[in-house]
Design an enzyme around this catalytic site. Structure first.
Site, PDB file in Angstrom:
ATOM      1  N   TYR A 141       0.822  -1.210   0.000  1.00  0.00           N
ATOM      2  CA  TYR A 141       0.000   0.000   0.000  1.00  0.00           C
ATOM      3  C   TYR A 141       0.861   1.267   0.000  1.00  0.00           C
ATOM      4  CZ  TYR A 141      -3.978  -3.037   1.186  1.00  0.00           C
ATOM      5  OH  TYR A 141      -4.953  -4.005   1.198  1.00  0.00           O
ATOM      6  N   LYS A 190       3.510 -15.326   2.585  1.00  0.00           N
ATOM      7  CA  LYS A 190       3.393 -16.050   1.318  1.00  0.00           C
ATOM      8  C   LYS A 190       4.828 -16.316   0.836  1.00  0.00           C
ATOM      9  CE  LYS A 190       0.954 -17.638  -2.190  1.00  0.00           C
ATOM     10  NZ  LYS A 190       0.223 -18.901  -2.063  1.00  0.00           N
ATOM     11  N   ASP A 223      -2.822 -18.204   2.103  1.00  0.00           N
ATOM     12  CA  ASP A 223      -3.960 -18.900   1.478  1.00  0.00           C
ATOM     13  C   ASP A 223      -4.511 -19.979   2.421  1.00  0.00           C
ATOM     14  OD1 ASP A 223      -1.433 -19.897   1.028  1.00  0.00           O
ATOM     15  OD2 ASP A 223      -1.871 -20.799  -0.908  1.00  0.00           O
ATOM     16  N   ASP A 247      -5.203  -6.823   5.951  1.00  0.00           N
ATOM     17  CA  ASP A 247      -6.419  -6.138   5.509  1.00  0.00           C
ATOM     18  C   ASP A 247      -7.478  -7.172   5.130  1.00  0.00           C
ATOM     19  OD1 ASP A 247      -8.184  -4.248   4.614  1.00  0.00           O
ATOM     20  OD2 ASP A 247      -7.016  -3.627   2.874  1.00  0.00           O
ATOM     21  N   ASP A 251     -10.844  -8.743   7.520  1.00  0.00           N
ATOM     22  CA  ASP A 251     -12.228  -8.627   7.028  1.00  0.00           C
ATOM     23  C   ASP A 251     -12.899 -10.000   7.015  1.00  0.00           C
ATOM     24  OD1 ASP A 251     -12.466  -5.919   6.770  1.00  0.00           O
ATOM     25  OD2 ASP A 251     -13.031  -5.954   4.658  1.00  0.00           O
TER      26      ASP A 251
END
Ligand code: NAD
Length: 357
Positions: A141, A190, A223, A247, A251
């Protein structure tokens, strides 16, 4: 206590939910004999309309002079044009950067009264108690991004970039929190694909071994984590991860308790004011209708009392008031499961009354 608090209502339902949290904070001040001075400032889409920027200098100056900031939400369709010079979210990202709010704490602990509102079965969700620690000021970001012409049109890039100290400081926040909880840290990355994740894995493992060998430590691929959160959420205590993964995962995790409208978050740095906000967005489709759930923002105000003002008793009183109102069966539409519901202002009034009673 004398405290200066900045209110940043923002866009959509932001002003409605912040107004209820302000009433609750004023009640706390009255009940416990504190003087809270409130300053309301512009941020987000409304600030773009008025000043051409989502984070005006005046807002930054007021925040700098405060002990803590309480934000509603920013954004909405009016400012969604992808070709626009600036976007409401830039105000929020700017605030995090300005005050170096590098650690975002998001407790995910379903309320027993609302387990029926969870889309998952009770036996999966019951007993879940996770503290997410999301890195907030680095990664994709904030990394280099841009566009350039391409034979087929254009191409665009966004860069995930992290340094050793950025990783260390947020893993330390997570580990310190775990020591006060169930003593387990899960680091999500990851590393099978991303170089930035490989640095996370290396730095985090070294730090945990050197400074937190007393804690249980594990690594999980992002994942896989997306699946585990739905199948065995009870197994996690403190989960630390980089900005974008955090993020998305928070959620996803926010669905466990059944509503975005119930989850607060705190963003903290090494010093300076902390930022407190609900994790939901500006919910433009329900804005102005007095139906938004104000409890996440009220619970964010409780986190503000606890983390920035060190007022533990007052924070616990607010949380107990929310619990009492839920125990009495009062629900806003988002958590009513189709049953009878009350509006934003009424919910605020009930919390204020529970706090005063
Ligand atoms: P959202 O969180 O605003 O809404 C998602 C869903 O949850 C919607 O159905 C909404 O009605 C519902 N909802 C959210 N908060 C609620 C509440 N307090 N009470 C009852 N229902 C609630 O997410 P979105 O729709 O993806 O985004 C809408 C806008 O908000 C976008 O412009 C987005 O960029 C912005 N946004 C801002 C923040 C922030 O300010 N921190 C965070 C996320 C999204």
């Amino acid at each position: 206590m004398d405290a200066r608090l900045v209110l940043l209502p923002g866009d959509g339902i932001g002003p409605e939910v912040v107004a209820q949290a302000e009433r609750v904070l004023k009640t706390v001040a009255r009940q416990f004999g504190h003087a809270f001075h409130f300053v309301t400032c512009d941020i987000g889409g409304g600030a773009i309309d008025r000043y051409g920027t989502p984070l005006p200098e005046k807002t930054i100056a007021e925040c700098r002079a405060s002990q803590a900031m309480l934000l509603g939400a920013v954004g909405g369709p009016k400012w969604d044009d992808p070709t626009a010079k600036t976007r409401p979210e830039a105000g929020l990202l700017g605030l995090r950067k300005e005050f170096d709010l590098f650690a975002n704490l998001r407790p995910i602990k379903p309320w027993p009264q609302l387990l029926g509102a969870s889309p998952l079965r009770r036996e999966i969700v019951e007993g879940t108690d996770i503290l997410f620690v999301r890195e907030l000021t680095g990664g994709i970001y904030f990394g280099d991004s841009g566009r350039r012409p391409h034979a087929g049109g254009e191409e665009a890039w966004s860069t995930m970039i992290y340094s050793t100290p950025e990783i260390e400081r947020v893993v330390r926040v997570a580990a310190a929190a775990a020591r006060l909880r169930r003593r387990k840290v899960t680091m999500v990355d990851k590393a099978n694909v991303l170089e930035a994740s490989r640095l996370w894995r290396q730095v985090s493992a070294k730090l945990m071994a050197a400074e937190y060998a007393d804690l249980e430590y594990e690594v999980v691929l992002v994942d896989a984590m997306a699946m585990h959160l739905l199948s065995r959420p009870r197994d996690f205590d403190v989960v630390v991860t980089e900005n974008m993964f955090g993020d998305i995962l928070t959620d996803e995790a926010s669905m466990l308790p059944g509503s975005l409208g119930l989850l607060p978050s705190a963003s903290i740095g090494s010093s300076g004011p902390g930022l407190y906000e609900p994790i939901h967005g500006s919910a433009p489709t329900i804005a102005g209708k007095d139906i938004a759930n104000p409890l996440a923002t009220i619970l964010a105000a409780a986190m503000l009392l606890r983390h920035s003002l060190n007022l533990e008793e007052e924070a616990a009183a607010v949380e107990a008031a929310v619990e009492r109102v839920l125990d009495q069966g009062h629900r806003t539409a988002d958590i009513a499961a189709g049953g009878p519901s009350i509006g934003t202002t009424k919910m605020g009034t009930l919390v204020v009354e529970a706090l005063s009673g």
